[in-house]
Enzyme design. Structure first.
Site, PDB file in Angstrom:
ATOM      1  N   HIS A 308       0.844  -1.188   0.000  1.00  0.00           N
ATOM      2  CA  HIS A 308       0.000   0.000   0.000  1.00  0.00           C
ATOM      3  C   HIS A 308       0.874   1.231   0.000  1.00  0.00           C
ATOM      4  O   HIS A 308       1.931   1.240   0.630  1.00  0.00           O
ATOM      5  CB  HIS A 308      -0.931   0.021   1.234  1.00  0.00           C
ATOM      6  CG  HIS A 308      -2.072   0.960   1.076  1.00  0.00           C
ATOM      7  ND1 HIS A 308      -1.977   2.288   1.390  1.00  0.00           N
ATOM      8  CD2 HIS A 308      -3.319   0.764   0.579  1.00  0.00           C
ATOM      9  CE1 HIS A 308      -3.127   2.872   1.118  1.00  0.00           C
ATOM     10  NE2 HIS A 308      -3.961   1.976   0.622  1.00  0.00           N
ATOM     11  N   ASP A 366      -7.899  -5.521   0.065  1.00  0.00           N
ATOM     12  CA  ASP A 366      -8.382  -6.347  -1.032  1.00  0.00           C
ATOM     13  C   ASP A 366      -7.963  -7.804  -0.919  1.00  0.00           C
ATOM     14  O   ASP A 366      -8.413  -8.643  -1.702  1.00  0.00           O
ATOM     15  CB  ASP A 366      -7.890  -5.787  -2.375  1.00  0.00           C
ATOM     16  CG  ASP A 366      -8.584  -4.478  -2.695  1.00  0.00           C
ATOM     17  OD1 ASP A 366      -9.761  -4.351  -2.342  1.00  0.00           O
ATOM     18  OD2 ASP A 366      -7.955  -3.599  -3.281  1.00  0.00           O
TER      19      ASP A 366
HETATM   20  N1  CMC Z   1       4.315  -7.569  -4.749  1.00  0.00           N
HETATM   21  C1  CMC Z   1       5.647  -7.545  -4.915  1.00  0.00           C
HETATM   22  N2  CMC Z   1       6.410  -6.427  -4.793  1.00  0.00           N
HETATM   23  C2  CMC Z   1       5.786  -5.288  -4.507  1.00  0.00           C
HETATM   24  C3  CMC Z   1       4.392  -5.235  -4.315  1.00  0.00           C
HETATM   25  C4  CMC Z   1       3.647  -6.430  -4.438  1.00  0.00           C
HETATM   26  N3  CMC Z   1       2.331  -6.439  -4.282  1.00  0.00           N
HETATM   27  N4  CMC Z   1       4.023  -3.955  -4.030  1.00  0.00           N
HETATM   28  C5  CMC Z   1       5.144  -3.239  -4.041  1.00  0.00           C
HETATM   29  N5  CMC Z   1       6.213  -4.040  -4.316  1.00  0.00           N
HETATM   30  C6  CMC Z   1       7.639  -3.633  -4.380  1.00  0.00           C
HETATM   31  C7  CMC Z   1       7.905  -2.872  -5.666  1.00  0.00           C
HETATM   32  O1  CMC Z   1       8.367  -3.747  -6.698  1.00  0.00           O
HETATM   33  C8  CMC Z   1       8.968  -1.913  -5.213  1.00  0.00           C
HETATM   34  O2  CMC Z   1      10.212  -2.606  -5.190  1.00  0.00           O
HETATM   35  P1  CMC Z   1      11.590  -1.802  -5.510  1.00  0.00           P
HETATM   36  O3  CMC Z   1      11.710  -0.751  -4.449  1.00  0.00           O
HETATM   37  O4  CMC Z   1      12.625  -2.853  -5.415  1.00  0.00           O
HETATM   38  O5  CMC Z   1      11.414  -1.221  -6.864  1.00  0.00           O
HETATM   39  C9  CMC Z   1       8.582  -1.579  -3.781  1.00  0.00           C
HETATM   40  O6  CMC Z   1       7.826  -2.702  -3.313  1.00  0.00           O
HETATM   41  C10 CMC Z   1       7.738  -0.308  -3.638  1.00  0.00           C
HETATM   42  O7  CMC Z   1       6.649  -0.427  -4.547  1.00  0.00           O
HETATM   43  P2  CMC Z   1       5.973   0.804  -5.286  1.00  0.00           P
HETATM   44  O8  CMC Z   1       5.251   0.302  -6.486  1.00  0.00           O
HETATM   45  O9  CMC Z   1       7.004   1.878  -5.517  1.00  0.00           O
HETATM   46  O10 CMC Z   1       4.995   1.298  -4.161  1.00  0.00           O
HETATM   47  P3  CMC Z   1       3.724   2.180  -4.389  1.00  0.00           P
HETATM   48  O11 CMC Z   1       3.460   2.854  -3.123  1.00  0.00           O
HETATM   49  O12 CMC Z   1       3.886   3.032  -5.602  1.00  0.00           O
HETATM   50  O13 CMC Z   1       2.577   1.100  -4.766  1.00  0.00           O
HETATM   51  C11 CMC Z   1       0.734  -0.340  -4.650  1.00  0.00           C
HETATM   52  C12 CMC Z   1       1.556   0.729  -3.915  1.00  0.00           C
HETATM   53  C13 CMC Z   1      -0.533  -0.638  -3.845  1.00  0.00           C
HETATM   54  C14 CMC Z   1       0.290   0.196  -6.038  1.00  0.00           C
HETATM   55  C15 CMC Z   1       1.583  -1.619  -4.797  1.00  0.00           C
HETATM   56  O14 CMC Z   1       1.974  -2.108  -3.530  1.00  0.00           O
HETATM   57  C16 CMC Z   1       0.878  -2.702  -5.608  1.00  0.00           C
HETATM   58  O15 CMC Z   1       0.929  -2.667  -6.846  1.00  0.00           O
HETATM   59  N6  CMC Z   1       0.194  -3.681  -4.913  1.00  0.00           N
HETATM   60  C17 CMC Z   1      -0.574  -4.696  -5.578  1.00  0.00           C
HETATM   61  C18 CMC Z   1      -1.924  -4.115  -6.013  1.00  0.00           C
HETATM   62  C19 CMC Z   1      -2.856  -3.933  -4.843  1.00  0.00           C
HETATM   63  O16 CMC Z   1      -3.053  -4.819  -4.025  1.00  0.00           O
HETATM   64  N7  CMC Z   1      -3.533  -2.768  -4.816  1.00  0.00           N
HETATM   65  C20 CMC Z   1      -4.555  -2.458  -3.810  1.00  0.00           C
HETATM   66  C21 CMC Z   1      -4.163  -1.355  -2.897  1.00  0.00           C
HETATM   67  S1  CMC Z   1      -5.269  -1.197  -1.478  1.00  0.00           S
HETATM   68  C22 CMC Z   1      -6.822  -0.782  -2.140  1.00  0.00           C
HETATM   69  C23 CMC Z   1      -6.829   0.445  -2.977  1.00  0.00           C
HETATM   70  O17 CMC Z   1      -6.130   1.418  -2.682  1.00  0.00           O
HETATM   71  O18 CMC Z   1      -7.593   0.497  -3.929  1.00  0.00           O
END
Ligand code: CMC
Length: 431
Positions: A308, A366
């Site tokens: 998140h 989720d």
């Molecule tokens: N699985 C594996 N690695 C992950 C994941 C994951 N679900 N989420 C983040 N990472 C890694 C990512 O690869 C990155 O690694 P590095 O620093 O080595 O590049 C690091 O963690 C930080 O990730 P980010 O994408 O920069 O973080 P963010 O804050 O931009 O993204 C997120 C947040 C929710 C989009 C992301 O965690 C994600 O894509 N999760 C899966 C989708 C998900 O479950 N979304 C629902 C969110 S809660 C409900 C809502 O808000 O609607």
């Protein structure tokens, strides 16, 4: 907004500028850069808004490090346990918990608006049967501006109020119609004798040929899912609603924009993507393979329902959702549901893995919601529409708050331009 006696100093070369610092009621201080460009001639750069407060708001507060989510000051755990969705709607919209009379009046007002314009049934029939229910919802909610002209004038507080109630009241009807249409069953009219969650279940699962009895346990679980998704501060879809509204667009257009944004798998679409992933994993012995893929930089696969932007400890909504999943599946007699077994083991193995611990990745709301919704009989394509209908009140509350903010301006981000510098046009024969 309270000013502090602190200032922040920005130094560029030999020149410095003092920037005011505001103090919120909760959370970190906020450096005000609103006049920075006019004074210093520079922009700030913050892709994804990771350090930028785009507005002032008194609705929802999140402390991502502590796993705290408050609506108007009340913790989400208490609201999920002791309150119910329409009371939380009132709280989000009007700022305080209602008295018994206020609650009754509010529930009546919502209930009296559950039907949609009859012509909208024909409008819905124009979609392909295999359309995703989210596509239908974006279209239907946007089309409300063509059916409810008397509540599109945003300068009239009464019309704003009517639009708010209409959106909250009609969203379950629209979501249920999107579902019924996709399975070829007749639309079911709302039943105003039922509570909000029971009415939605009936519109989704009853058919004219048979009596339908709403199971109160399922209604309670449904209501809790609505409550847990009701608002979440300035997330992508809420920010989309605010940006759309900043131009003066009508409320139905703004909420349709929010629904479109919510659809993405990184946001509200994650619940559908998560359940599809759990099904693809299929059995606990395949979990290590998927964890390895999630950690592999060269593989785009991510564990859906994990991570998140704001929560870096745990998502308090996920805690309640997990408990609900256990309760609902036990009550339905499907506690040995294989998807739940995979989910629980996946959570355990991921949380024990240093990759997820170091990156502070935890199950989000989720991760478990899809399991409950599937057990209740919803197809995966309905998961995100249910999120959208729950979040409508949050979008509406934030939209109303924005319109009454004297500091309201059209949202107009700037950019760090990296394209070509000015050059002369070259005639086609000379290229
Ligand atoms: N699985 C594996 N690695 C992950 C994941 C994951 N679900 N989420 C983040 N990472 C890694 C990512 O690869 C990155 O690694 P590095 O620093 O080595 O590049 C690091 O963690 C930080 O990730 P980010 O994408 O920069 O973080 P963010 O804050 O931009 O993204 C997120 C947040 C929710 C989009 C992301 O965690 C994600 O894509 N999760 C899966 C989708 C998900 O479950 N979304 C629902 C969110 S809660 C409900 C809502 O808000 O609607």
């Amino acid at each position: 907004m309270a000013d502090t006696d602190k200032t922040a100093t920005l130094t560029l070369g030999n020149e410095s500028w003092e920037l005011p610092v505001h103090s919120p009621t909760e959370g970190p201080d906020v450096v005000d850069i609103g006049k920075l460009y006019a004074r210093a001639g520079v922009f700030t750069y913050d892709p994804g808004f990771t350090s930028t407060a785009a507005c002032e708001s008194a609705i929802t507060y999140i402390d991502g490090d502590e796993g705290i989510l408050l609506h108007r000051g009340y913790p989400i755990g208490q609201l999920a346990e002791k309150s119910h969705y329409l009371e939380v709607c009132y709280l989000l919209l009007y700022g305080d918990l209602p008295s018994a009379e206020q609650l009754e009046d509010f529930e009546n007002r919502v209930t009296m608006h559950t039907m949609i314009h009859e012509q909208m049934h024909n409008f819905t029939r124009g979609f392909r049967r295999d359309a995703h229910p989210m596509a239908i919802m974006v279209g239907m909610v946007g089309a409300m501006s063509a059916f409810y002209h008397d509540s599109t004038d945003i300068s009239d507080p009464w019309q704003r109020e009517v639009a708010s109630i209409r959106l909250i009241a009609k969203m379950p009807t629209i979501a249920a119609m999107a579902y019924k249409y996709s399975i070829g069953q007749p639309f079911v009219y709302p039943s105003n004798a039922l509570d909000y969650a029971s009415n939605f279940l009936k519109m989704c699962f009853s058919v004219p040929a048979e009596e339908y009895h709403v199971d109160p346990i399922l209604a309670r679980a449904m209501d809790r899912i609505f409550t847990l998704h009701a608002d979440h501060e300035q997330n992508a879809s809420t920010s989309t609603v605010r940006l759309a509204s900043s131009s003066g667009a009508n409320p139905f257009a703004c909420i349709a924009a929010g629904i479109a944004c919510l659809w993405g798998p990184a946001h509200g679409g994650a619940n559908q993507a998560c359940l599809e992933m759990l099904r693809e994993i299929g059995s606990v012995d395949r979990i290590p393979e998927f964890i390895a893929r999630a950690k592999d930089k060269n593989d785009p696969f991510r564990l859906m329902g994990f991570g998140h932007r704001v929560y870096k400890n745990f998502d308090p909504r996920a805690t309640v959702m997990k408990q609900s999943a256990d309760e609902v599946l036990e009550l339905l007699g499907v506690e040995n549901n294989p998807t739940l077994q995979v989910a629980k083991e996946l959570e355990k193995q991921a949380l024990a893995d240093p990759y997820f611990a170091e990156k502070k990745l935890f199950p989000n709301v989720d991760f478990y919601s899809g399991i409950i919704l599937e057990a209740m009989g919803f197809p995966t394509s309905m998961f995100t529409p249910i999120f959208a209908l729950s979040r409508t009140v949050g979008w509406v509350a934030q939209w109303k708050e924005q319109l009454s903010d004297p500091a309201l301006k059209i949202g107009r981000p700037r950019q760090l331009y990296t394209g070509p510098s000015m050059r002369d046009y070259v005639e086609v024969e000379n290229r």
